[in-house]
Design an enzyme around this catalytic site. Sequence first.
Site, PDB file in Angstrom:
ATOM      1  N   LEU A  17       0.822  -1.204   0.000  1.00  0.00           N
ATOM      2  CA  LEU A  17       0.000   0.000   0.000  1.00  0.00           C
ATOM      3  C   LEU A  17       0.859   1.259   0.000  1.00  0.00           C
ATOM      4  O   LEU A  17       0.526   2.243  -0.664  1.00  0.00           O
ATOM      5  CB  LEU A  17      -0.935  -0.007   1.214  1.00  0.00           C
ATOM      6  N   SER A 130      -8.305   0.426   9.741  1.00  0.00           N
ATOM      7  CA  SER A 130      -8.799  -0.871   9.309  1.00  0.00           C
ATOM      8  C   SER A 130     -10.255  -1.046   9.701  1.00  0.00           C
ATOM      9  O   SER A 130     -10.745  -0.410  10.647  1.00  0.00           O
ATOM     10  CB  SER A 130      -7.960  -1.981   9.961  1.00  0.00           C
ATOM     11  N   TYR A 143      -4.238  -7.585  16.606  1.00  0.00           N
ATOM     12  CA  TYR A 143      -4.123  -6.581  15.541  1.00  0.00           C
ATOM     13  C   TYR A 143      -5.285  -5.599  15.618  1.00  0.00           C
ATOM     14  O   TYR A 143      -5.087  -4.375  15.558  1.00  0.00           O
ATOM     15  CB  TYR A 143      -4.099  -7.267  14.182  1.00  0.00           C
TER      16      TYR A 143
END
Length: 235
Positions: A17, A130, A143
């Site tokens: 990314l 996210s 995460y």
Amino acid sequence: MKLSNATVFITGANRGLGLAFAREALARGARKVYAAARDPSSVSLPGVVPIQLDVTQSDEVAAAARACGDVTLLINNAGIAHTGGFLSETSLDSAQRHFETNVFGPMRLTQAFAPVLAHNGGGAILNVLSIASWINGPLLGVYGMSKSAAWAMTNGTRIELQEQKTQVLALHVGFIDTDLTRGFDVPKLAPEEVVRSALDGLEAGASEVLADERTRQVHAGLSADPAVYLQAISR
């Protein structure tokens, strides 16, 4: 803010990314793009300036801010993602590693570059977050916790930086087809598609970008009954 004539600093810009951000920034007319990576020799994109940076090292962050005093856009892209929930013997060690990179890393960069951005007229910060900022489960539990904390940090710094006219944008997205998600048998977005959505939002003055339909559905479900975050993350 507009990318034309901007000076952009991207963490984790040697692949995935981050590399897509660098390419698109150049395509949109950025005057200069700093491509930061732990190993600057791994930066191979023509037209960018490689910068040595491990976001977990405060001295390297400070050195980068001193060397790159013309930055007008900071993109906090560098991150790690390892599988696992909260109850294993290794979960605390995993949480520390995730927080060092995914939370304290962007926080260090924000602290170091906020005065630079102020000196250059305000500019902007784009934090890569996210869908896991909002939903969680055993697959990516630790995460997700780090991304939830990074979301809170993003929202707080947005308010703190209003006075100096720094735009702060949160990019929320599902699985992206990069090395980070290799081995995950799930639908994935192309990095280029995500970057276009993010930078379109940035140039439109947005504070938040929801880059895909699944993320938009989850966002809408935060206030549903039952709320979407009461369920485990799934495809």
